[in-house]
Design a protein around this motif. Sequence first.
Motif: not given
Lengths: 140, 318, 369
Positions: A30, A33, A35-37, A90, A92-94, A97-98, A135
């Motif tokens: 499959y 996308p 960006r899928l985390r 989880i 969450c991508d945080l 991000e930081v 990515r």
Amino acid sequence: MATGLLKGLGVTFQEMFRPKVTTKYPDEPYVFPNRLRGIQKLYVEKCIVCHQCANICPTQCITIKEKPKTDPAQKKKELAVFDINFEICILCDLCTEVCPTEAIVMTSNVELAETSRADLHKDLPWLEANNTNVREVNKP
Amino acid sequence: MPAALGAVVLLLVVLGLVTFAVYVHRKLLGWMQGRHGPTHTGPYGLLQTIADTVKLLQKEDVIPAQVDRPLFRLAPIIAFAPSFVVLAVIPFAPGLTFADVGVGLLFYLAVASVTTLGVIAGGWAANNKWSLIGALRSAAQMVSYEVPLALSALAVVLMAGSLNLNAIVEAQARSVWFVIPQALGFVIFLIAALAELNRTPFDLTEAESELVAGYLTEYSGVRFAFFMLGEYVYLFAMGALIATLYFGGWLPPHPALAFVPGIVWFLIKALFFAVLPFWLQATFPRARVDQLMGLAWKGLIPLAMVNLVLTAALKTWL
Amino acid sequence: MATLRTEELVLNVGPQHPSTHGVFRLIVTLDGETIVDARPVIGYLHRGTEKLAEDLTYTQIIPYTDRMDYLSAMIGNYALVHAVETLMGLEIPERAEYLRVIAMELNRIASHLVWFGTYLLDLGAITPFLYAFREREKILQLFAEISGARLTYSYMRIGGVKWDVPDEGWLGRVERFVDDFERALEEFHTLVTGNEIVQARLKGIGRIDRETAIAYGLTGVNLRSTGVAYDVRKAKPYSIYDRFEFEVPVRTEGDLWARYLLRLEEMEQSRRIVKQAVRQFPSGGEIMARMPKLIRPPAGEVYTSVESPRGELGVYIVSEGKPQPYRIHFRRPSFVNLQILPRLLIGENVANMIAILGSIDIVLGEVDA
């Protein structure tokens, strides 16, 4: 009187000849996308051991330890331990991000099922070697 | 000896049809819902039912602690056995009936209602509240719907002048298929038959979203398989009965098509009516239990009575 | 004459039951199939979100809001960031606001689709569920493209949104979806709304009158089905909802049928909003406001609310000027709406019990938080 019932039968009958929506996963992969985390990828050499990812993590699933400096002149800090506990992560991508240096990035690899709990503790070598579905923007 | 052999052949043929019916059921539902249905077991998923059956057979035989054991064991058999017995009186083709009973239709209706006992016994024995409610619903439903079913079939008997299913088919050979003079009776029979079979929109006895699984809640493995098998055999038997009573059994639609063997015509008709409930299942929600009773007692039974009187008048004065 | 001794039957519905939509438990006392008493038991999914949030920074709470009403995580995200932004008095870039509205309204459609499918499943119809999920899948795909997740989006940030549109074509795909969706809605109406059995099962059942609805604090469709035109998007406009033309569908019957029709109508209205938002979408601009590295709202209190698919989702924050809230409280519409259930159930039968429970539209993640 029963026109509604008959019209309903018409809808289901027509549906038989429409294209099916089921995908062939897992027989055919499959395409997720970009960006899928999914599970993180770690670039050890980029990490400056600033602990921001471990601090932002809402579930405290990241453990970081610094290597003791062998050469006192050395400025750059080095990673000794970088563990992510995937029992509680989880996604969450945080953390990514930081990260100021993009040392930790997300991949779109979400096929993470394991047969043992111990396998869910991803350590530094595993995260560094994880190259599945990184990515595009994060590739070196 | 040939009779016994015939019975074995019948059993095997019906089992084959049931296997096929489960597969068709899942495929049709899948297609109507934008899915593929079974695809993985065998070519086009054809072996799915066999895989399911094998799985059910090798399951652990679970009997919950609080059940009425003898009854719990007996119930699937009571529910399942009559489904095969009724097939004996169905005329598959000219001369191909396993028991040409004089009161064939009556035999069918009488034996078929034994299954209800199995359902009630199973629901009671399981000692589970969901099972009990399911079983009681089933009892009420069967009692209500056997009346219109029998009344509308009775009109066919009036037309044919016989209770023998072979004679009913032959009577249709002389006139027209009874679905034309008995259009109203056919609709009543079809609705009542759906209720008898516990198919949507009358699948209240195992209404999943309300009663978990109704009388089947505590059953698993082989016993569950027996209930399911019985259900699918009935589907075929009811299709066969509808074909016999209203669509001329083995008769071809036009005498010019008589070169096709009777059994083919019969199977086409019977299977069509066996598959029809799947289509309804894919489309309709479930009726409510009080609405169901209202429909039977206030709608179908008076209509069936009217139909019976009209048929009698037709028969007397025409 | 000897009377037959009859007993009432205590039936334990859930927490494992196909139609309690999660881990909800209902202890009902039956007389025959008629309910004489009903006692809901909740808390099986309690995770202590509000307590946990006291130790988390505001950004860290965002993933927790995903998991409350997990069917409309976008709106949960927004409720939190909106409260914090109000407390801080932030100005949000226009582009971010448009992205938020598109995401929220698509999420409203997706959430109502799940309700539609599972509700029909409760009524015993299996196909509408798959048709609804077929449509929802398209929304989830769009969400996965923009936010990177299919259910727990964590898409909004305090001050804006995490991502801009993934590529040039994304908005076009959103527009194509909302155009196609009109046909799907028509199909639902043909298949389900026109069905006489559905009508017979829904009309006149589970009636709530206007006064009771207000007294119980119901919001959302449950309130609007009784004739009260209260929608937070209109009553206290937030974000940029004042820029769009849409109606708040209201009915007066207060029964299951009214709630069913209203939810379908709301999907249509959300469709209209998304279409307008895509048309008006600004061609450039920032997606994040200028933010300090560490978010530290001023000391004070704030209560803001947004219209979630289930009703008024409110967030109350007490801040002491620290990165973490002193206290945060979520007014969860599922929890509030559920309180009327025992009153509705008395005198109904088991089949209606499932239909009534389903029509309140609860998400257990939100009931228990």
